[in-house]
Motif scaffolding. Structure first.
Motif, PDB file in Angstrom:
ATOM      1  N   GLN A 112       0.818  -1.218   0.000  1.00 31.76           N
ATOM      2  CA  GLN A 112       0.000   0.000   0.000  1.00 31.76           C
ATOM      3  C   GLN A 112       0.852   1.268   0.000  1.00 31.76           C
ATOM      4  OE1 GLN A 112       0.432  -2.127   2.526  1.00 31.76           O
ATOM      5  NE2 GLN A 112       0.176  -1.153   4.520  1.00 31.76           N
ATOM      6  N   TYR A 113       2.128   1.152   0.355  1.00 33.16           N
ATOM      7  CA  TYR A 113       3.008   2.312   0.368  1.00 33.16           C
ATOM      8  C   TYR A 113       3.655   2.498  -0.993  1.00 33.16           C
ATOM      9  CZ  TYR A 113       2.308   2.174   5.360  1.00 33.16           C
ATOM     10  OH  TYR A 113       1.730   2.177   6.598  1.00 33.16           O
ATOM     11  N   HIS A 114       3.803   3.759  -1.379  1.00 36.62           N
ATOM     12  CA  HIS A 114       4.408   4.106  -2.660  1.00 36.62           C
ATOM     13  C   HIS A 114       5.879   4.412  -2.413  1.00 36.62           C
ATOM     14  CE1 HIS A 114       0.329   5.353  -4.573  1.00 36.62           C
ATOM     15  NE2 HIS A 114       0.139   4.496  -3.587  1.00 36.62           N
ATOM     16  N   VAL A 115       6.754   3.600  -2.997  1.00 32.72           N
ATOM     17  CA  VAL A 115       8.189   3.739  -2.763  1.00 32.72           C
ATOM     18  C   VAL A 115       8.911   3.896  -4.097  1.00 32.72           C
ATOM     19  CG1 VAL A 115      10.254   2.668  -1.792  1.00 32.72           C
ATOM     20  CG2 VAL A 115       8.027   2.266  -0.713  1.00 32.72           C
ATOM     21  N   VAL A 116       9.702   4.969  -4.197  1.00 29.12           N
ATOM     22  CA  VAL A 116      10.534   5.221  -5.356  1.00 29.12           C
ATOM     23  C   VAL A 116      11.966   5.333  -4.857  1.00 29.12           C
ATOM     24  CG1 VAL A 116      11.079   6.838  -7.216  1.00 29.12           C
ATOM     25  CG2 VAL A 116       8.709   6.417  -6.609  1.00 29.12           C
ATOM     26  N   ALA A 117      12.879   4.691  -5.571  1.00 30.64           N
ATOM     27  CA  ALA A 117      14.286   4.725  -5.181  1.00 30.64           C
ATOM     28  C   ALA A 117      15.139   5.091  -6.389  1.00 30.64           C
ATOM     29  CB  ALA A 117      14.712   3.361  -4.648  1.00 30.64           C
ATOM     30  N   ALA A 118      16.270   5.681  -6.111  1.00 36.21           N
ATOM     31  CA  ALA A 118      17.214   6.015  -7.181  1.00 36.21           C
ATOM     32  C   ALA A 118      18.621   5.787  -6.679  1.00 36.21           C
ATOM     33  CB  ALA A 118      17.048   7.459  -7.626  1.00 36.21           C
ATOM     34  N   GLY A 119      19.464   5.525  -7.633  1.00 38.33           N
ATOM     35  CA  GLY A 119      20.885   5.388  -7.375  1.00 38.33           C
ATOM     36  C   GLY A 119      21.592   5.333  -8.706  1.00 38.33           C
ATOM     37  N   SER A 120      22.865   5.602  -8.691  1.00 36.69           N
ATOM     38  CA  SER A 120      23.588   5.578  -9.954  1.00 36.69           C
ATOM     39  C   SER A 120      23.588   4.159 -10.511  1.00 36.69           C
ATOM     40  CB  SER A 120      25.018   6.071  -9.757  1.00 36.69           C
ATOM     41  OG  SER A 120      25.754   5.141  -8.993  1.00 36.69           O
ATOM     42  N   LEU A 121      23.582   4.051 -11.825  1.00 38.89           N
ATOM     43  CA  LEU A 121      23.569   2.736 -12.478  1.00 38.89           C
ATOM     44  C   LEU A 121      24.694   1.852 -11.977  1.00 38.89           C
ATOM     45  CD1 LEU A 121      22.829   3.501 -16.224  1.00 38.89           C
ATOM     46  CD2 LEU A 121      21.553   1.967 -14.749  1.00 38.89           C
ATOM     47  N   LEU A 122      25.878   2.393 -11.965  1.00 39.16           N
ATOM     48  CA  LEU A 122      27.028   1.597 -11.551  1.00 39.16           C
ATOM     49  C   LEU A 122      26.909   1.191 -10.090  1.00 39.16           C
ATOM     50  CD1 LEU A 122      29.742   0.406 -12.329  1.00 39.16           C
ATOM     51  CD2 LEU A 122      30.801   2.552 -11.628  1.00 39.16           C
ATOM     52  N   GLY A 123      26.484   2.114  -9.227  1.00 39.01           N
ATOM     53  CA  GLY A 123      26.372   1.808  -7.803  1.00 39.01           C
ATOM     54  C   GLY A 123      25.384   0.703  -7.527  1.00 39.01           C
ATOM     55  N   ILE A 124      24.236   0.721  -8.186  1.00 36.85           N
ATOM     56  CA  ILE A 124      23.239  -0.322  -7.965  1.00 36.85           C
ATOM     57  C   ILE A 124      23.683  -1.630  -8.593  1.00 36.85           C
ATOM     58  CG2 ILE A 124      20.908  -1.045  -8.635  1.00 36.85           C
ATOM     59  CD1 ILE A 124      19.940   1.732  -7.927  1.00 36.85           C
ATOM     60  N   ALA A 125      24.223  -1.568  -9.797  1.00 37.65           N
ATOM     61  CA  ALA A 125      24.630  -2.789 -10.496  1.00 37.65           C
ATOM     62  C   ALA A 125      25.758  -3.511  -9.769  1.00 37.65           C
ATOM     63  CB  ALA A 125      25.071  -2.449 -11.931  1.00 37.65           C
ATOM     64  N   MET A 126      26.624  -2.755  -9.104  1.00 41.46           N
ATOM     65  CA  MET A 126      27.801  -3.350  -8.477  1.00 41.46           C
ATOM     66  C   MET A 126      27.623  -3.619  -6.987  1.00 41.46           C
ATOM     67  SD  MET A 126      29.743  -3.632 -11.046  1.00 41.46           S
ATOM     68  CE  MET A 126      31.355  -3.959 -10.393  1.00 41.46           C
ATOM     69  N   HIS A 127      26.448  -3.336  -6.436  1.00 38.32           N
ATOM     70  CA  HIS A 127      26.252  -3.479  -4.995  1.00 38.32           C
ATOM     71  C   HIS A 127      26.387  -4.938  -4.585  1.00 38.32           C
ATOM     72  CE1 HIS A 127      24.744  -2.402  -1.022  1.00 38.32           C
ATOM     73  NE2 HIS A 127      24.989  -1.160  -1.378  1.00 38.32           N
ATOM     74  N   LYS A 128      27.354  -5.236  -3.748  1.00 37.56           N
ATOM     75  CA  LYS A 128      27.681  -6.618  -3.412  1.00 37.56           C
ATOM     76  C   LYS A 128      26.925  -7.160  -2.202  1.00 37.56           C
ATOM     77  CE  LYS A 128      32.362  -6.577  -5.285  1.00 37.56           C
ATOM     78  NZ  LYS A 128      32.316  -5.422  -6.112  1.00 37.56           N
ATOM     79  N   ASN A 129      26.373  -6.295  -1.358  1.00 40.89           N
ATOM     80  CA  ASN A 129      25.762  -6.755  -0.114  1.00 40.89           C
ATOM     81  C   ASN A 129      24.285  -7.086  -0.239  1.00 40.89           C
ATOM     82  OD1 ASN A 129      28.188  -6.419   1.202  1.00 40.89           O
ATOM     83  ND2 ASN A 129      27.756  -4.303   1.709  1.00 40.89           N
ATOM     84  N   ASP A 130      23.719  -6.952  -1.418  1.00 43.54           N
ATOM     85  CA  ASP A 130      22.290  -7.152  -1.596  1.00 43.54           C
ATOM     86  C   ASP A 130      22.008  -8.281  -2.571  1.00 43.54           C
ATOM     87  OD1 ASP A 130      21.361  -5.143   0.039  1.00 43.54           O
ATOM     88  OD2 ASP A 130      21.367  -3.637  -1.538  1.00 43.54           O
ATOM     89  N   SER A 131      20.918  -8.982  -2.302  1.00 41.57           N
ATOM     90  CA  SER A 131      20.383  -9.861  -3.332  1.00 41.57           C
ATOM     91  C   SER A 131      19.403  -9.003  -4.108  1.00 41.57           C
ATOM     92  CB  SER A 131      19.686 -11.072  -2.709  1.00 41.57           C
ATOM     93  OG  SER A 131      18.592 -10.668  -1.935  1.00 41.57           O
TER      94      SER A 131
END
Length: 141
Positions: A112-131
């Motif tokens: 029910q909550y509206h969530v929008v997120a942003a981050g640089s392409l490289l930062g999100i693509a290379m993030h190692k701590n997340d599935s």
């Protein structure tokens, strides 16, 4: 591009089966402006969290993904009482440990909550701590 991206945001808001949305793009292309402008034109209010400069929120997903606890933290930090006509904006999401993974729990436990997120392409693509939350988020570029 901005007009097309704004229309994509309006379309996303009106979806019955809306998922958290990730806006991808290089640094300094207007992702933050787009999210805030969308919030001002489409919602009663917005809660903005920039993980790059907010040490309190940076580790909010470390303990667990309890959405009620996360919402309380957002409310304490922003001063905004989050309801279903509030846009939650997570900026520089790549700076939040397990931030990408947390989006999955918003979709599963609190759609029910509206969530929008942003981050640089490289930062999100290379993030190692997340599935990566495959199938649990939508994207615009």
């Amino acid at each position: 591009m901005r007009r097309d991206a704004m229309q994509q945001l309006y379309d996303w808001k009106s979806k019955a089966s809306r998922k958290p949305l990730i806006i991808r793009g290089a640094r300094q292309v207007g992702k933050t402006w787009l999210m805030k402008e969308f919030a001002v034109t489409s919602y009663k209010q917005f809660a903005y969290i920039n993980f790059e400069d907010n040490e309190v929120m940076k580790d909010v997903f470390q303990k667990d993904f309890d959405i009620e606890r996360v919402l309380m933290a957002i409310q304490l930090v922003t001063g905004v009482v989050v309801d279903t006509d509030t846009l939650i904006i997570f900026d520089e999401l790549q700076e939040a440990s397990r931030g990408l993974t947390a989006l999955k729990y918003f979709q599963e436990k609190a759609p029910q909550y509206h969530v929008v997120a942003a981050g640089s392409l490289l930062g999100i693509a290379m993030h190692k701590n997340d599935s990566f939350p495959v199938g649990k988020v939508d994207f615009i570029d």
